[in-house]
Motif scaffolding. Structure first.
Motif, PDB file in Angstrom:
ATOM      1  N   ARG A  21       4.163 -15.926   6.608  1.00 22.53           N
ATOM      2  CA  ARG A  21       3.016 -15.285   7.754  1.00 22.53           C
ATOM      3  C   ARG A  21       3.275 -14.189   8.806  1.00 22.53           C
ATOM      4  O   ARG A  21       4.885 -14.597   9.568  1.00 22.53           O
ATOM      5  N   ARG A  22       3.079 -12.737   8.354  1.00 23.80           N
ATOM      6  CA  ARG A  22       3.150 -12.010   9.219  1.00 23.80           C
ATOM      7  C   ARG A  22       2.685 -12.190  11.222  1.00 23.80           C
ATOM      8  O   ARG A  22       1.674 -13.213  11.310  1.00 23.80           O
ATOM      9  N   SER A  23       3.767 -11.990  11.870  1.00 30.26           N
ATOM     10  CA  SER A  23       3.021 -12.008  13.314  1.00 30.26           C
ATOM     11  C   SER A  23       2.027 -10.645  12.864  1.00 30.26           C
ATOM     12  O   SER A  23       2.021 -10.076  12.718  1.00 30.26           O
ATOM     13  N   PRO A  24       1.624 -11.452  14.563  1.00 27.11           N
ATOM     14  CA  PRO A  24      -0.252 -10.037  14.789  1.00 27.11           C
ATOM     15  C   PRO A  24       0.386  -9.283  15.363  1.00 27.11           C
ATOM     16  O   PRO A  24      -0.386  -8.167  14.674  1.00 27.11           O
ATOM     17  N   SER A  25       1.343  -8.338  15.245  1.00 26.92           N
ATOM     18  CA  SER A  25       2.026  -6.986  15.848  1.00 26.92           C
ATOM     19  C   SER A  25       1.927  -6.422  14.300  1.00 26.92           C
ATOM     20  O   SER A  25       1.578  -5.211  13.461  1.00 26.92           O
ATOM     21  N   ARG A  26       2.468  -7.450  13.572  1.00 32.70           N
ATOM     22  CA  ARG A  26       3.408  -6.649  11.681  1.00 32.70           C
ATOM     23  C   ARG A  26       1.784  -6.819  10.904  1.00 32.70           C
ATOM     24  O   ARG A  26       1.765  -6.133  10.823  1.00 32.70           O
ATOM     25  N   GLN A  27       0.768  -7.900  11.481  1.00 36.74           N
ATOM     26  CA  GLN A  27      -0.040  -7.931  10.946  1.00 36.74           C
ATOM     27  C   GLN A  27      -1.536  -6.269  10.996  1.00 36.74           C
ATOM     28  O   GLN A  27      -1.629  -5.553   9.970  1.00 36.74           O
ATOM     29  N   ARG A  28      -1.457  -6.145  12.362  1.00 38.47           N
ATOM     30  CA  ARG A  28      -1.575  -5.395  12.862  1.00 38.47           C
ATOM     31  C   ARG A  28      -1.268  -3.202  12.279  1.00 38.47           C
ATOM     32  O   ARG A  28      -1.988  -2.854  11.457  1.00 38.47           O
ATOM     33  N   ALA A  29      -0.122  -3.735  12.048  1.00 40.43           N
ATOM     34  CA  ALA A  29       0.575  -2.464  11.548  1.00 40.43           C
ATOM     35  C   ALA A  29       0.106  -2.259  10.045  1.00 40.43           C
ATOM     36  O   ALA A  29      -0.012  -1.336   8.956  1.00 40.43           O
ATOM     37  N   PHE A  30       0.161  -3.519   9.434  1.00 46.02           N
ATOM     38  CA  PHE A  30       0.194  -3.235   7.701  1.00 46.02           C
ATOM     39  C   PHE A  30      -1.988  -3.036   8.159  1.00 46.02           C
ATOM     40  O   PHE A  30      -2.079  -2.173   7.086  1.00 46.02           O
ATOM     41  N   GLU A  31      -2.330  -3.717   8.170  1.00 47.09           N
ATOM     42  CA  GLU A  31      -3.784  -3.278   9.009  1.00 47.09           C
ATOM     43  C   GLU A  31      -4.005  -1.565   8.688  1.00 47.09           C
ATOM     44  O   GLU A  31      -4.671  -1.136   7.979  1.00 47.09           O
ATOM     45  N   ASP A  32      -3.458  -1.485   9.778  1.00 40.04           N
ATOM     46  CA  ASP A  32      -3.546   0.494  10.362  1.00 40.04           C
ATOM     47  C   ASP A  32      -3.068   1.126   8.804  1.00 40.04           C
ATOM     48  O   ASP A  32      -4.145   2.597   8.706  1.00 40.04           O
ATOM     49  N   PHE A  33      -1.518   0.935   8.476  1.00 37.27           N
ATOM     50  CA  PHE A  33      -1.676   1.644   6.938  1.00 37.27           C
ATOM     51  C   PHE A  33      -2.501   1.546   6.222  1.00 37.27           C
ATOM     52  O   PHE A  33      -2.998   2.692   5.212  1.00 37.27           O
ATOM     53  N   CYS A  34      -2.785   0.024   6.220  1.00 35.53           N
ATOM     54  CA  CYS A  34      -4.163   0.234   4.775  1.00 35.53           C
ATOM     55  C   CYS A  34      -5.019   0.968   4.970  1.00 35.53           C
ATOM     56  O   CYS A  34      -6.138   1.537   4.242  1.00 35.53           O
ATOM     57  N   ARG A  35      -5.422   1.130   6.659  1.00 37.32           N
ATOM     58  CA  ARG A  35      -6.978   1.599   6.950  1.00 37.32           C
ATOM     59  C   ARG A  35      -6.557   3.247   6.762  1.00 37.32           C
ATOM     60  O   ARG A  35      -7.532   3.567   6.016  1.00 37.32           O
ATOM     61  N   ALA A  36      -5.017   3.477   6.664  1.00 44.42           N
ATOM     62  CA  ALA A  36      -5.551   5.087   6.959  1.00 44.42           C
ATOM     63  C   ALA A  36      -5.156   5.564   5.585  1.00 44.42           C
ATOM     64  O   ALA A  36      -5.797   6.909   4.909  1.00 44.42           O
ATOM     65  N   ALA A  37      -5.176   4.713   4.591  1.00 40.71           N
ATOM     66  CA  ALA A  37      -4.222   4.635   3.108  1.00 40.71           C
ATOM     67  C   ALA A  37      -5.658   5.281   2.566  1.00 40.71           C
ATOM     68  O   ALA A  37      -5.840   5.600   1.992  1.00 40.71           O
ATOM     69  N   GLY A  38      -6.745   4.053   2.902  1.00 41.57           N
ATOM     70  CA  GLY A  38      -7.767   4.711   2.344  1.00 41.57           C
ATOM     71  C   GLY A  38      -8.018   3.874   0.909  1.00 41.57           C
ATOM     72  O   GLY A  38      -7.258   3.139   0.494  1.00 41.57           O
ATOM     73  N   THR A  39      -9.092   4.336  -0.118  1.00 43.90           N
ATOM     74  CA  THR A  39      -9.444   3.966  -1.136  1.00 43.90           C
ATOM     75  C   THR A  39      -8.197   4.346  -2.549  1.00 43.90           C
ATOM     76  O   THR A  39      -8.647   3.974  -3.318  1.00 43.90           O
ATOM     77  N   GLY A  40      -7.700   5.514  -2.267  1.00 43.51           N
ATOM     78  CA  GLY A  40      -6.790   5.952  -2.813  1.00 43.51           C
ATOM     79  C   GLY A  40      -5.695   4.526  -2.720  1.00 43.51           C
ATOM     80  O   GLY A  40      -5.004   4.391  -4.146  1.00 43.51           O
ATOM     81  N   LEU A  41      -4.933   3.968  -1.728  1.00 42.45           N
ATOM     82  CA  LEU A  41      -4.213   2.669  -2.095  1.00 42.45           C
ATOM     83  C   LEU A  41      -5.231   1.628  -2.367  1.00 42.45           C
ATOM     84  O   LEU A  41      -4.562   0.847  -3.231  1.00 42.45           O
ATOM     85  N   ASP A  42      -6.330   1.729  -2.252  1.00 37.93           N
ATOM     86  CA  ASP A  42      -6.951   0.809  -3.365  1.00 37.93           C
ATOM     87  C   ASP A  42      -7.018   0.868  -4.575  1.00 37.93           C
ATOM     88  O   ASP A  42      -6.891  -0.742  -4.743  1.00 37.93           O
ATOM     89  N   ASP A  43      -7.507   1.929  -4.576  1.00 37.86           N
ATOM     90  CA  ASP A  43      -7.644   1.782  -6.098  1.00 37.86           C
ATOM     91  C   ASP A  43      -6.344   1.549  -6.861  1.00 37.86           C
ATOM     92  O   ASP A  43      -6.089   1.222  -8.633  1.00 37.86           O
TER      93      ASP A  43
END
Length: 729
Positions: free
Chosen positions: A320-342
């Protein structure tokens, strides 16, 4: 099946079989030219060569233009003239900052129309209309007029939106304002720089898992930076297959946007510290086994190394990631967008479905289809795992760049952009709408490959890429430049034209297709300017002089290789080299300098049956070329007049000669600094013939060279000191 004028035309983008009835060759050439397809090309023999009509028809079909009958050609010619008039706005507009630029807007003749620009920072600018009249055209029974507007001078660099309005109809298009000249290399003209070039996978340390990784990159950057280097140029770090077996060539990746988790250092992941003791013990066991691979100096074992890393990463992923690490991960995914998702979706599916499975070409399994969306839901956790891997790659690349900067490097890590991706890749599936189908990229016959080359890579579709607002191209560049000080563009000629080989044709039976180089180079310059990165174009081979002049005018550095630079039959004097270039003694397609001086490549190519003439003739010519270079070194006082010097002395002299050039960047191959003799890639061979891209770093005796020993490696330190001394003068 052959098509006739009575048969239904093939689906757009699917190469058609030429009709049994010959088409009008002049009409076909006109149509090809109207669509950017070259009908002739200059061969390596210096003579013009005509492209076969059947090839033109297949290349045009890959562009979505059917041309296998005269009727279809005439219809396509008419459509090529009308196409711009059918659109209210062009698909995309790329203009240079500070250069007056116009945008055509097509509306019903006589209708009021306005054009505005919505800038990326939210400003709304009204475009002024020019007092210019253009003859209206009748399109589908409607008279269409053209209004011309000026792009507002204060729009500024960036990605903006054009918005046209007329009689309740609204159209939008991408507007990109790019630098007229990339300025990032300007400081190098005041103070030249030098750096190391290496294949990262081959550079291992005692802590590597059998393959060089991002932590090794940080260590190498720190070592080189402490000795005055300004950068480390690495091979393409693009992602390959998500599970073994993986393609060894870094120039045939799965995607050019995302990175290869093979390069992750497991111990550098913070969550590892919080893994339960039994699972940590499992990882230590995997690590111990993988590190045994570091002793093998004959061939890298990517598959075993990657399998061990993936097993370890699966365990760390469960922490389990710490709250700050989890936010950093989510921020990265959000910035990478659908390209990363696909991409992550492709990885998750690809874990269970082989690349050559019919699934990937089934229209029912296309991205966005009900079947694939169902899989997206079912594989949510695996998709998250692959997104997490990319976040870790991003973090560790950021750390490597930070280490390079702390060591005093002005540029730091310089990435390499491959020409394209494999035909059975993530990009081929996720970016299908902007890639041409039924063709692959290659090169026409030349003196080294007299049958031509087929690289089995799908090219961008020029029109569809523009219609996508160049977004896939932009996102690819932005990701690569995110944590780097530069980018080397392999075969930058591909931004101008590419050799397309229709499926089923021989590699030499293709045609050149033109691209909008103003747009592609402009976007490259914009993204590099924003990242503060230098751009180096690999412009070796047959280049028309204007191409190099154009790149120089746009602030793009070229590439000069010592052995390829000549003045007639003599080596080019160093002062005649280009200023705006990265110059080096060799390249990864040549043997390291120690091997080249010994003629190892002649022996290797002879043994592989790659020579067109007897080995003795090849060796005599090679020795004559070497002697001319040695004479130049003696004339410059870099070697004694009566002594050929030792291998190390000659290599050092070659680099000191290179330092006499005006080139703003010099390159030192790490293999030259340690005495390696084996080439990384032998063109024209398969992995069964030669271990291409699988040669671990070793010295001239064939002993493994690990990063841990470089700090005290006399040969390494001597060559780097010689370069630093020579360039600083």
């Amino acid at each position: 099946m052959k098509a006739s004028s009575q048969q239904q035309a093939p689906t757009s983008g699917t190469p058609a079989e030429p009709s049994g009835t010959p088409v009008n060759p002049e009409l076909l050439r006109w149509l090809a030219d109207a669509n950017g397809v070259g009908t002739t090309y200059q061969g390596w023999d210096g003579n013009p060569h005509d492209v076969a009509p059947a090839t033109l028809i297949r290349v045009l079909a890959a562009l979505g233009v059917q041309a296998h009958t005269d009727q279809l050609i005439e219809s396509a010619l008419a459509e090529s003239e009308l196409a711009p008039w059918r659109r209210m706005l062009p698909p995309a507009v790329v203009v240079q900052e500070g250069t007056p630029s116009q945008v055509p807007v097509h509306v019903r003749d006589g209708s009021a129309v306005r054009l505005s620009v919505i800038t990326e920072d939210g400003r709304k600018l009204e475009a002024g209309r020019q007092d210019a009249w253009v003859e209206p055209r009748e399109v589908d029974g409607v008279t269409i007029g053209r209004a011309t507007f000026d792009v507002p001078a204060n729009t500024g660099l960036g990605w903006h939106t054009l918005r046209a309005e007329s009689e309740g109809t609204v159209a939008e298009a991408t507007l990109v304002v790019v630098p007229s000249r990339l300025s990032t290399a300007a400081p190098l003209e005041e103070r030249r720089g030098w750096g190391l070039a290496t294949q990262l996978y081959s550079v291992r340390s005692e802590r590597s898992w059998g393959v060089g990784d991002f932590a090794d990159l940080a260590e190498l950057a720190a070592l080189a930076g402490a000795r005055g280097a300004d950068y480390v140029l690495v091979n393409p770090l693009h992602a390959a297959d998500p599970v073994p077996p993986v393609e060894p060539s870094p120039y045939s990746p799965s995607t050019r946007r995302f990175f290869n988790p093979l390069y992750l250092r497991v111990e550098a992941i913070p969550e590892l510290a919080y893994l339960k003791p039994k699972k940590q013990a499992v990882i230590r066991g995997l690590m111990k086994q993988a590190r045994k691979l570091n002793k093998d100096t004959t061939r890298l074992d990517r598959n075993t190394a990657y399998a061990a890393k993936l097993a370890a990463l699966e365990l760390v992923y469960g922490v389990r990631r710490s709250p700050s690490r989890q936010r950093a991960f989510e921020d990265f995914c959000r910035a990478a967008g659908t390209g990363l998702d696909d991409f992550a979706l492709w990885c998750a599916i690809r874990e269970d479905i082989d690349a050559d499975d019919p699934f990937w070409t089934d229209p029912a399994a296309a991205l966005g289809s009900p079947l694939v969306e169902k899989l997206r839901n079912e594989l949510a956790d695996r998709i998250e795992f692959h997104r997490w891997l990319q976040w870790l790659c991003d973090e560790q690349l950021e750390s490597a760049q930070a280490a390079a900067k702390r060591a005093g490097m002005r540029l730091g890590v310089v990435h390499d952009l491959a020409v394209g991706v494999d035909l059975q890749s993530s990009d081929a599936w996720t970016l299908k709408d902007v890639l041409a189908s039924g063709v692959s990229v290659g090169a026409p016959p030349d003196m080294y490959n007299q049958l031509g080359q087929d690289w089995h890579q799908p090219p961008w579709h020029p029109t569809r890429l523009a219609e996508a607002g160049y977004r896939p191209f932009r996102e690819m560049l932005a990701t690569i430049l995110r944590h780097s000080g530069g980018i080397r563009v392999d075969h930058i000629l591909g931004f101008f034209r590419l050799w397309w080989v229709p499926a089923g044709n021989s590699a030499g039976d293709g045609a050149y297709v033109r691209f909008d180089h103003d747009a592609l180079i402009g976007i490259l310059a914009l993204e590099a300017q924003r990242a503060g990165a230098v751009v180096i174009g690999e412009d070796l081979g047959t280049f028309e002089p204007w191409v190099r002049d154009y790149l120089a005018a746009r602030g793009i550095l070229g590439t000069s290789i010592l052995w390829f630079e000549s003045d007639g039959d003599a080596p080019l004097a160093p002062e005649k080299y280009r200023l705006q270039a990265l110059s080096s003694v060799n390249t990864h397609d040549l043997p390291p300098t120690a091997g080249y001086l010994a003629g190892d490549h002649v022996t290797l190519r002879s043994g592989l049956g790659l020579l067109e003439r007897p080995a003795e003739e090849e060796r005599l010519e090679h020795n004559a070329t070497l002697e001319k270079m040695m004479q130049l070194l003696r004339q410059r006082g870099l070697l004694p007049a009566d002594d050929a010097g030792t291998e190390e002395e000659r290599i050092e002299a070659l680099h000191r000669l290179l330092a006499q050039t005006p080139s703003v960047l010099l390159g030192v191959a790490l293999v030259d600094a340690v005495g390696e003799r084996r080439v990384q890639n032998q063109p024209g061979t398969t992995s069964a013939q030669y271990p291409n891209w699988q040669v671990p770093l070793a010295n001239s005796d064939g002993d493994s060279v690990l990063l841990d020993s470089l700090d005290e490696n006399e040969r390494f330190n001597a060559l780097l000191a010689a370069v630093e001394e020579s360039i600083r003068g």
